[in-house]
Design an enzyme around this catalytic site. Sequence first.
Site, PDB file in Angstrom:
ATOM      1  N   ASP A   1     -71.065  -9.719  -1.765  1.00 42.71           N
ATOM      2  CA  ASP A   1     -70.679  -8.425  -1.222  1.00 42.71           C
ATOM      3  C   ASP A   1     -69.876  -8.582   0.058  1.00 42.71           C
ATOM      4  O   ASP A   1     -70.101  -9.492   0.851  1.00 42.71           O
ATOM      5  CB  ASP A   1     -71.957  -7.615  -0.943  1.00 42.71           C
ATOM      6  CG  ASP A   1     -71.673  -6.235  -0.418  1.00 42.71           C
ATOM      7  OD1 ASP A   1     -71.037  -5.449  -1.144  1.00 42.71           O
ATOM      8  OD2 ASP A   1     -72.076  -5.937   0.721  1.00 42.71           O
TER       9      ASP A   1
ATOM     10  N   GLU B   1     -66.341  -9.791  -3.993  1.00 44.10           N
ATOM     11  CA  GLU B   1     -65.887  -8.419  -3.780  1.00 44.10           C
ATOM     12  C   GLU B   1     -64.987  -8.468  -2.549  1.00 44.10           C
ATOM     13  O   GLU B   1     -65.455  -8.382  -1.416  1.00 44.10           O
ATOM     14  CB  GLU B   1     -67.074  -7.477  -3.558  1.00 44.10           C
ATOM     15  CG  GLU B   1     -66.659  -6.008  -3.532  1.00 44.10           C
ATOM     16  CD  GLU B   1     -67.099  -5.264  -2.289  1.00 44.10           C
ATOM     17  OE1 GLU B   1     -66.672  -4.114  -2.130  1.00 44.10           O
ATOM     18  OE2 GLU B   1     -67.849  -5.827  -1.489  1.00 44.10           O
TER      19      GLU B   1
END
Length: 739
Positions: free
Chosen positions: A416, A469
Site C-alpha cells: 500500500d 500500489e
Amino acid sequence: MIDRLAQSARQDEALLISTAVVDALVSATLADPFSVLGPHSVRDGLVVRTYQPGALGVTAIARDNGETLAELEPVQAPGLFVGRLPETRPYRLRVRWAGGDHETEDPYSFGPLLGEMDLYLFAEGNHRDLGHCLGAQPMTIEGVEGVRFAVWAPNARRVSVVGHFNSWDGRRHPMRLRYPAGVWELFIPRLGPGEPYQYEILGPNGLLPLKADPVALATEAPPGTSSVVAQPLDFAWNDQAWMQQRASRQAANSPMSIYELHAGSWRRESGEVYNWRELAERLIPYVIDMGFSHIELLPIMEHPFGGSWGYQPLSMFAPSGRYGTPQDFAAFIDACHVAGIGVILDWVPAHFPTDEHGLARFDGTALYEYEHPFEGFHQDWDTYIYNLGRTEVHGFMIASALHWLRQFHIDGLRVDAVASMLYRDYSRKEGEWIPNRYGGRENLEAIEFLRHLNDVVALETPGALVIAEESTAWPGVTQATEEGGLGFSYKWNMGWMHDTLKYMAEDPVHRSYHHDKMTFGLIYAFSERFILPISHDEVVHGKRSLLDKMPGDRWQKFANLRAYLSFMWTQPGKKLLFMGCEFGQWREWNHDTELDWYLLNYGEHQGVQRLLRDLNRLYNQEPALYERDCEPGGFQWLIGDDRANSVYAWLRWSSTGHPLLVVANFTPVVRHGYRVGVPLAGHWMEVLNSDAECYAGSNVGNAGGVLTDIIESHGESVSLSLNLPPLGVLILRPTPVGG
C-alpha cells in the site's frame, strides 16, 4: 517480624543488598533485575532472592521431587524474600498468597535466552524469522514449559512483561537487557498459549502507557489492546498441488482476475461477521462460480480502528482477532488453495497509527518512526512513517512480509501507498519536507527497502508476488533490481483507472471531447507489468459506487457499467474488482454492513453479475486476452480515433497468432453497418455482447456472427459490417464458416 528477621540476616551479609538497589527494585526502576534476583553463587553455597509484592511467604523446593530446600526470609522491603540453599540445585518457588499457594520455577534462574546470532542478525536488519525470535514464544527450557518473551526497546530504562498472571504488576517480571542489541528478554515458566500480555516500559522520561508486542503473533479482538501468547502454528497443509503450480499461475502470461474484498463486510450472519472458517464455506464457492482466480484481502493484520479498513495496522505479524485465531486463518488460506484460488494480502509498510499502545515512541523515543515530523509524520492520515533507514526497522518489515508468505502460504502482498514511500515531499508543502543527502526528494532509505524486499521475497518464497500500489510515473517499478528497477511483480495502473472512470462519468454527448482518455493508457501499457484496478478506494468517501458513477437513466447506467467492465476485461493487464461491483451495488461500500445482496432479486443486477461471470470465463478461455499482456505485439488498435461516434476497436493477439476482436460503442445510439477491418477472412463469431438480453440489455447484435466482406478498411484487406449495440461492447472470434 521483618525487622527481627532482617537483623538476623545481617549476620549473613551475603543475603543482603544495598538500600539503593532495594529502592530501585521496589520502585521498578532497576535496570538489571538478574543482578539481584534469582540464584547467586556465594562462597559457601547458593543465595536465592525473589521479589513477590503482596506475598505472605516463599519456600524454595526441589524442582525434581518437591523437597523443601529452604524457607526464604522477608528482608529489607515488603515482598523481598531471600534464603540460602545448601547446594546448587534446580528449584521451584512455592509462593503463599492470601488466596492460596502457587508453585512456579523462578524466571530469574534461567540464563540468557536469545542466541548471539539472533541478536546479531536482528541488529543488522537481516533476521528473516523474527516471528519465531522476538515476541512471545511457547517453549521448553531445561525441561520447564513456559513462554520466552523478547522485545526491542534499546532506550528503555526498564521493561516488564505484565498480564493477568501477575496482576498487571510491572514489579513482578522485569526483563533482562541484552547489550548491544537493545533487546529485552525473559522466560516465564508455566505460562502457555492464550495468555494476554503487554509490556510495561520505563522510558528515558518516565513510565509509558502499556504497549502491545510489535511481534505478537496473536492479539485480543478490539477494543482490547493486549497481545496474546499464540499457539504455535502447527497446521497440516493440504495445498501442495497449488504451491507447485503457483508460479506459473501468477506469471505475466497467465490470466489473473482478482476479487478484492473486506473480510468483515462481504457477508454477515444476522449482523455478525463470519470467522475465517465460516467465510471460507461461503466465499470460496462464490469466487469459483464467478470465475475469479484470486482474492485480495484488505489488510487483516490487527488494527485498532475498524474504520481504517486495516490500513492503519499495529500488529504486523498477527491476523486480526476479529475473525478468529491464526490457525483459523491458515485453514482459510488452505481451503482457498485446495479450491484453486490464490490469496493476496494488502500490506502496509509505509506508516502506522499513533495509538499509544502501539509502536508510537515505543520505548519513549522515536524508535520505529523518524524523529522529525517533516520525515516521520503523515499529515493526511495522522500516522507515523516508518524509519526504514534504521536497520532494525528495515529488518522488522522484511520479516513481517516473509511471515505472511511463509507461515500462511500467502501468494502475494499488495504494498500500500508506495508513492508516499518513494518521495520525501509526498503531499507536503514547500518547506515542510527534508531533502535526502543529495538534496533530492527521493526517499533513498525506502527505495533501498523496497528493492531489498522484492529480492528477498523472490529468493525466500519463489512464485510469490509483490504488487505495488504506486500512483506516479516512477520508472521501472516492475523492472528487475539488477537493472535499476524496484523489482515488483506487478504495478496497479492507477492512471488507466482514473482516466477511464473520468471518461465513463461523462454524459455520452460529451464523450467525444474526452476520447483520448480511453486510449492514452495504451501509450504506456507495456512499460510495466500492470494490474487494472477498480478497488475499494473508488467506491467510498463520496465517490459513489461504480454503477452510480455512470451517467444517464437507470437503463443507461447499467448499460454503461456492463460496457465498462467488458472494456476493462479486454484491455491489456490483469484484473482487479472490488466486491459489490460485480453485481452493480447502488450505494457506496460501508465496512459496517454487508453488501446489498438483495439486489440480485432484480434482473439488471443479475445481468451485471452474469456478464462478469461470462467475462471471467472468456478471459480464462482466450489466451489472446492474457498471454501477451506485457508485449506491444499482443494489442493492435484498429479504430482509436472515431471520437465523433465514440467507437473504439482493437485486436488482442495470442502467442500463437490467434486474434480476438473487440468493438466498443460508448453512445446510446445503435450503429448499423459499422465497418471494421479485420486480419482474417471468413466468419467471425460473436462470443460476447454486453447488450445481450441475458444481461438485461436491449439485445442489439449480429445474430451470433458475421462474414467478412472483401472491402479494405483500417489497413486490412477484408472487413466486417457490424451492428453496434448502444452503450455496448462486442467480442468476436474468427472461426471456419459454419464453425
